[in-house]
Design an enzyme around this catalytic site. Structure first.
Site, PDB file in Angstrom:
ATOM      1  CB  SER A 147      -0.870   0.014   1.259  1.00 29.00           C
ATOM      2  OG  SER A 147      -1.540   1.255   1.377  1.00 29.00           O
ATOM      3  CE1 TYR A 171      -4.074  -2.099   5.036  1.00 29.34           C
ATOM      4  CE2 TYR A 171      -3.312   0.135   4.597  1.00 29.34           C
ATOM      5  CZ  TYR A 171      -3.789  -1.075   4.140  1.00 29.34           C
ATOM      6  OH  TYR A 171      -3.983  -1.268   2.792  1.00 29.34           O
TER       7      TYR A 171
HETATM    8  P1  NAP Z   1     -11.384  -5.826   0.585  1.00 27.95           P
HETATM    9  O1  NAP Z   1     -12.342  -5.481  -0.506  1.00 27.95           O
HETATM   10  O2  NAP Z   1     -11.717  -5.510   2.003  1.00 27.95           O
HETATM   11  O3  NAP Z   1     -11.015  -7.378   0.441  1.00 27.95           O
HETATM   12  C1  NAP Z   1     -10.119  -7.973   1.339  1.00 27.95           C
HETATM   13  C2  NAP Z   1     -10.025  -9.441   0.995  1.00 27.95           C
HETATM   14  O4  NAP Z   1      -9.079 -10.058   1.882  1.00 27.95           O
HETATM   15  C3  NAP Z   1     -11.332 -10.186   1.167  1.00 27.95           C
HETATM   16  O5  NAP Z   1     -11.504 -11.034   0.051  1.00 27.95           O
HETATM   17  C4  NAP Z   1     -11.125 -11.010   2.441  1.00 27.95           C
HETATM   18  O6  NAP Z   1     -11.826 -12.256   2.435  1.00 27.95           O
HETATM   19  C5  NAP Z   1      -9.639 -11.259   2.372  1.00 27.95           C
HETATM   20  N1  NAP Z   1      -9.004 -11.585   3.653  1.00 27.95           N
HETATM   21  C6  NAP Z   1      -8.809 -10.779   4.736  1.00 27.95           C
HETATM   22  N2  NAP Z   1      -8.158 -11.444   5.708  1.00 27.95           N
HETATM   23  C7  NAP Z   1      -7.935 -12.696   5.232  1.00 27.95           C
HETATM   24  C8  NAP Z   1      -7.315 -13.873   5.757  1.00 27.95           C
HETATM   25  N3  NAP Z   1      -6.788 -13.877   6.990  1.00 27.95           N
HETATM   26  N4  NAP Z   1      -7.290 -14.987   4.993  1.00 27.95           N
HETATM   27  C9  NAP Z   1      -7.826 -14.995   3.746  1.00 27.95           C
HETATM   28  N5  NAP Z   1      -8.418 -13.929   3.193  1.00 27.95           N
HETATM   29  C10 NAP Z   1      -8.478 -12.800   3.930  1.00 27.95           C
HETATM   30  O7  NAP Z   1      -9.970  -5.121   0.341  1.00 27.95           O
HETATM   31  P2  NAP Z   1      -9.227  -4.506  -0.943  1.00 27.95           P
HETATM   32  O8  NAP Z   1      -9.374  -3.042  -0.853  1.00 27.95           O
HETATM   33  O9  NAP Z   1      -9.568  -5.228  -2.177  1.00 27.95           O
HETATM   34  O10 NAP Z   1      -7.731  -4.822  -0.506  1.00 27.95           O
HETATM   35  C11 NAP Z   1      -6.947  -5.857  -1.067  1.00 27.95           C
HETATM   36  C12 NAP Z   1      -5.502  -5.567  -0.725  1.00 27.95           C
HETATM   37  O11 NAP Z   1      -5.159  -4.275  -1.259  1.00 27.95           O
HETATM   38  C13 NAP Z   1      -5.234  -5.483   0.782  1.00 27.95           C
HETATM   39  O12 NAP Z   1      -3.998  -6.099   1.084  1.00 27.95           O
HETATM   40  C14 NAP Z   1      -5.172  -3.981   1.039  1.00 27.95           C
HETATM   41  O13 NAP Z   1      -4.365  -3.685   2.158  1.00 27.95           O
HETATM   42  C15 NAP Z   1      -4.571  -3.482  -0.243  1.00 27.95           C
HETATM   43  N6  NAP Z   1      -4.811  -2.065  -0.509  1.00 27.95           N
HETATM   44  C16 NAP Z   1      -6.068  -1.585  -0.732  1.00 27.95           C
HETATM   45  C17 NAP Z   1      -6.250  -0.231  -0.978  1.00 27.95           C
HETATM   46  C18 NAP Z   1      -7.604   0.379  -1.239  1.00 27.95           C
HETATM   47  O14 NAP Z   1      -7.691   1.626  -1.370  1.00 27.95           O
HETATM   48  N7  NAP Z   1      -8.662  -0.397  -1.341  1.00 27.95           N
HETATM   49  C19 NAP Z   1      -5.148   0.640  -0.960  1.00 27.95           C
HETATM   50  C20 NAP Z   1      -3.888   0.103  -0.722  1.00 27.95           C
HETATM   51  C21 NAP Z   1      -3.732  -1.236  -0.504  1.00 27.95           C
HETATM   52  P3  NAP Z   1     -13.447 -12.346   2.648  1.00 27.95           P
HETATM   53  O15 NAP Z   1     -14.054 -11.797   1.389  1.00 27.95           O
HETATM   54  O16 NAP Z   1     -13.730 -13.794   2.813  1.00 27.95           O
HETATM   55  O17 NAP Z   1     -13.742 -11.510   3.843  1.00 27.95           O
END
Ligand code: NAP
Length: 243
Positions: free
Chosen positions: A138, A152
């Site tokens: 991130s 985080y």
């Molecule tokens: P999201 O929509 O909240 O999805 C998170 C996913 O992670 C979900 O599918 C969840 O599974 C899964 N997950 C969480 N803990 C887990 C575990 N212990 N074992 C297996 N699966 C797990 O998040 P997102 O925004 O797409 O984020 C994806 C990645 O991008 C993350 O690493 C986040 O830190 C990074 N990121 C996001 C942003 C942003 O602006 N969105 C910015 C920077 C970085 P379930 O569906 O089963 O709950």
């Protein structure tokens, strides 16, 4: 050799977009999820409908036994794993560091860093002839996310260091390890932080004046996994509209 990829947290958000794109590009895809089975099944159905191969597998990737089981069942289904996307991640409500309790801090590190360590280790142990890993870090690793989630941001800083170190350990074995650093992307994650409209609020501060889409992050991840990035390792790509 056929390409077999595990996408952790592949049922929603960035992981789902990445899994779908990899499926369309001919990878056999394991869509890992933690709790949300329906969303993971939808991703699998979408890939299969488009002529690809995929299955959903429940595993808490911060658990050693679950992470091992995830790789075992992917191998049983599709043969040797060749690629990995460490995408699963969590954050909690926006808070100053002084208000974060130890339980939350430990949980963020376990979910975001231990998971990356465990799955990367399994991948490196099992890759037969080279391979590629992309870690979803991130921009927070660079900013520290003050007043929001320093816990985080620190977990993503650890992920960056793991990316750099592991990339150098395994480069001579033909394994590439890279990371993307998304900025503000439209997903469910911001609601978990207590502010569903966070991306819209911050958009005016982004040089490109808008948040990013999950597909824009997925495109970068898929490129880093591909042979087109064959001389790229230990690298970080910010997908953050100029932030
Ligand atoms: P999201 O929509 O909240 O999805 C998170 C996913 O992670 C979900 O599918 C969840 O599974 C899964 N997950 C969480 N803990 C887990 C575990 N212990 N074992 C297996 N699966 C797990 O998040 P997102 O925004 O797409 O984020 C994806 C990645 O991008 C993350 O690493 C986040 O830190 C990074 N990121 C996001 C942003 C942003 O602006 N969105 C910015 C920077 C970085 P379930 O569906 O089963 O709950």
């Amino acid at each position: 050799m056929s390409k077999v990829v595990i996408v952790t947290g592949g049922g929603r958000g960035i992981g789902a977009a990445t899994a779908k794109l990899l499926g369309a590009k001919g990878y056999a895809v394991c869509v890992n999820y933690l709790a949300n089975r329906e969303r993971a099944d939808e991703v699998v159905e979408c890939i299969i409908r488009d002529g690809g191969r995929a299955f959903a597998h429940q595993a808490d990737v911060s658990s050693e036994a679950d992470a091992i089981r995830l790789f075992d069942s992917t191998e049983e289904r599709f043969g040797s794993v060749t690629h990995l996307v460490n995408n699963a991640g969590i954050l909690f409500t926006q808070s100053k560091l002084v208000d974060i309790d130890l339980e939350r801090f430990n949980q963020v590190l376990k979910s975001n860093v231990v998971s990356c360590f465990l799955c990367s280790r399994e991948a490196v142990r099992r890759f037969k002839s080279g391979g590629a890993i992309v870690n979803v870090s991130s921009l927070a690793s660079q900013t520290g996310s003050p007043f929001e989630y320093v816990d985080y941001a620190a977990s993503k800083g650890a992920m960056d260091t793991l990316t750099k170190g592991l990339s150098r350990e395994v480069a001579a074995s033909g394994i590439r390890v890279n990371a993307v650093r998304p900025g503000f992307i439209y997903t469910d994650m911001h609601a978990d932080g207590g502010e569903p409209k966070r991306v819209d609020r911050l958009a005016p501060q982004i040089p490109m004046q808008r948040g990013g889409s999950v597909e824009e992050v997925a495109n970068t991840i898929v490129w880093l996994l591909s042979d087109e990035a064959s001389y790229v390792t230990g690298s970080f790509i910010d997908v953050a509209g100029g932030r």
